[in-house]
Design an enzyme around this catalytic site. Structure first.
Site, PDB file in Angstrom:
ATOM      1  CG  ASN A  44      29.019  39.278  43.163  1.00 55.28           C
ATOM      2  OD1 ASN A  44      28.966  38.609  44.188  1.00 55.28           O
ATOM      3  ND2 ASN A  44      29.325  38.758  41.997  1.00 55.28           N
TER       4      ASN A  44
ATOM      5  CG  HIS B 164      33.090  38.132  48.161  1.00 57.03           C
ATOM      6  ND1 HIS B 164      34.033  37.144  48.041  1.00 57.03           N
ATOM      7  CD2 HIS B 164      33.081  38.794  46.991  1.00 57.03           C
ATOM      8  CE1 HIS B 164      34.587  37.221  46.848  1.00 57.03           C
ATOM      9  NE2 HIS B 164      34.032  38.207  46.190  1.00 57.03           N
TER      10      HIS B 164
ATOM     11  CG  HIS C 140      29.201  32.820  39.923  1.00 57.03           C
ATOM     12  ND1 HIS C 140      30.518  32.964  39.574  1.00 57.03           N
ATOM     13  CD2 HIS C 140      28.759  31.739  39.234  1.00 57.03           C
ATOM     14  CE1 HIS C 140      30.868  32.003  38.733  1.00 57.03           C
ATOM     15  NE2 HIS C 140      29.807  31.236  38.515  1.00 57.03           N
TER      16      HIS C 140
ATOM     17  NE  ARG D 191      32.878  29.084  41.412  1.00 48.98           N
ATOM     18  CZ  ARG D 191      33.788  29.758  40.695  1.00 48.98           C
ATOM     19  NH1 ARG D 191      33.830  31.073  40.720  1.00 48.98           N
ATOM     20  NH2 ARG D 191      34.663  29.122  39.956  1.00 48.98           N
TER      21      ARG D 191
ATOM     22  NE  ARG E 145      34.520  28.076  44.526  1.00 45.25           N
ATOM     23  CZ  ARG E 145      35.571  28.374  43.765  1.00 45.25           C
ATOM     24  NH1 ARG E 145      36.150  29.550  43.881  1.00 45.25           N
ATOM     25  NH2 ARG E 145      36.039  27.522  42.897  1.00 45.25           N
TER      26      ARG E 145
ATOM     27  CD  GLU F 159      28.766  37.167  38.268  1.00 45.04           C
ATOM     28  OE1 GLU F 159      29.544  36.301  38.718  1.00 45.04           O
ATOM     29  OE2 GLU F 159      28.930  38.367  38.455  1.00 45.04           O
TER      30      GLU F 159
ATOM     31  CB  THR G   2      37.388  35.182  41.886  1.00 43.50           C
ATOM     32  OG1 THR G   2      36.293  35.929  41.340  1.00 43.50           O
ATOM     33  CG2 THR G   2      38.689  35.832  41.461  1.00 43.50           C
ATOM     34  CB  THR G   3      35.061  34.822  37.195  1.00 39.17           C
ATOM     35  OG1 THR G   3      33.941  34.469  37.991  1.00 39.17           O
ATOM     36  CG2 THR G   3      34.820  34.460  35.753  1.00 39.17           C
TER      37      THR G   3
ATOM     38  CD  GLU H 248      30.060  41.726  34.402  1.00 41.07           C
ATOM     39  OE1 GLU H 248      28.955  41.169  34.584  1.00 41.07           O
ATOM     40  OE2 GLU H 248      30.969  41.745  35.251  1.00 41.07           O
TER      41      GLU H 248
ATOM     42  CG  HIS I 177      36.509  40.151  37.994  1.00 38.08           C
ATOM     43  ND1 HIS I 177      37.669  40.073  38.716  1.00 38.08           N
ATOM     44  CD2 HIS I 177      35.888  38.967  38.162  1.00 38.08           C
ATOM     45  CE1 HIS I 177      37.747  38.883  39.285  1.00 38.08           C
ATOM     46  NE2 HIS I 177      36.679  38.193  38.980  1.00 38.08           N
ATOM     47  N   GLY I 178      37.010  43.182  40.048  1.00 37.53           N
ATOM     48  CA  GLY I 178      38.171  43.818  40.665  1.00 37.53           C
ATOM     49  C   GLY I 178      38.026  45.314  40.915  1.00 37.53           C
TER      50      GLY I 178
END
Ligand code: PXP
Length: 275
Positions: free
Chosen positions: A44, A47, A80, A82, A86, A107, A137-138, A188, A228-229
């Site tokens: 992903n 960032h 993603h 959004r 952003r 996403e 974040t999500t 997911e 995630h994470g």
């Protein structure tokens, strides 16, 4: 393998056949076992775009990051888009579609504006995620049950355009079941709670929930990604769980890249200044 989480779900079976032969009947036994998928890594790159948007400029370009990630072995690139734009911009998505050679996973919120873009850009996979403007974040998984009508409709529109869908859900059996019912091909499983678990006992419980959700999803014919994470430590116990097709990882990879690439970046600037 950790016995508590190694819930085996592989489809296996034995067929017995009676074959007529010259000297009577012969018994033929065929055993089969479904192959485990080799796990893939999709990176992903949101960032990278976050850093660029901090100055609303051109650098760093997420397209360059995607190409380098692919050269390093990434099996796919995830962004993603959004609704508030952003980080990733429409231009990034359009260019990525043209440039990357692996798979593009988009996403997105279950929202008409972004649906129109997905249908135009045609990513290799759409992952529906919940989206709230105020979140960093999500945060949680999708509530598939509460949104089943609109999800069913949009998954079907994407399917008609040849785009498979994935639903980002918590490791919860009702959400897994609902994901199948609305026609998703993938889920997911949200690993955030596991990654944020404050102690060993709760981490172990979250890992078990994830393993059970994966087992259930595979049993009912869903393909399974996780994310995630995840970082360079907490990803390791997950690799003991069978059935994970793809890891979706962003923040930890980009964070590591910033630190590991810093030494070279400083050296290059100093040598420019002093040349
Ligand atoms: N999967 C989903 C659905 C996400 O929303 C995110 C964050 O954008 C990720 C995976 C990647 O999470 P992280 O950046 O923490 O690796």
């Amino acid at each position: 393998m950790n016995e508590e989480i190694a819930i085996s779900f592989q489809r296996s079976g034995i067929f017995l056949f009676l074959l007529p032969m010259a000297d009577g009947l012969s018994l033929l036994l065929i055993a089969f076992q479904e192959e485990e998928p080799v796990p893939k890594l999709s990176v992903n790159i949101d960032h990278v775009a976050t850093l660029r948007q901090a100055r609303r400029g051109k650098h760093p370009d997420p397209i360059g990051a995607a190409v380098i990630a692919e050269l390093a072995g990434a099996d796919g690139i995830i962004v993603h888009l959004r609704e508030d734009r952003r980080h990733i911009q429409d231009r990034d998505l359009e260019l990525l579609r043209k440039v990357i050679k692996t798979k593009l996973n988009l996403e997105m919120a279950n929202a008409e504006e972004i649906m129109q873009i997905a249908l135009k850009v045609k990513p290799d996979l759409v992952t529906f995620v919940p989206e709230r403007r105020a979140e960093l974040t999500t945060e949680g998984g999708l509530d598939v049950l509460a949104n089943r009508n609109s999800l069913r409709k949009n998954i079907s529109r994407l399917k008609k355009a040849g785009i498979p869908s994935s639903l980002f859900i918590d490791p919860d059996s009702l959400q897994v079941k609902a994901s199948k019912q609305v026609g998703a091909q993938f889920v997911e499983i949200h690993t955030g709670k596991y990654c944020d678990a404050p102690d060993e006992e709760s981490r172990r419980k979250e890992l078990q929930r994830i393993a059970r959700a994966i087992q259930q999803a595979r049993r009912i014919g869903l393909r399974v990604n996780v994310g995630h994470g995840l970082d360079y430590q907490n990803v390791c116990p997950l690799t003991d769980i069978p059935g994970i097709e793809e890891y979706s990882i962003g923040h930890s990879i980009i964070s590591r890249a910033v630190l590991l690439g810093l030494e070279r970046a400083v050296r290059e600037m100093k040598s420019l200044i002093q040349s």
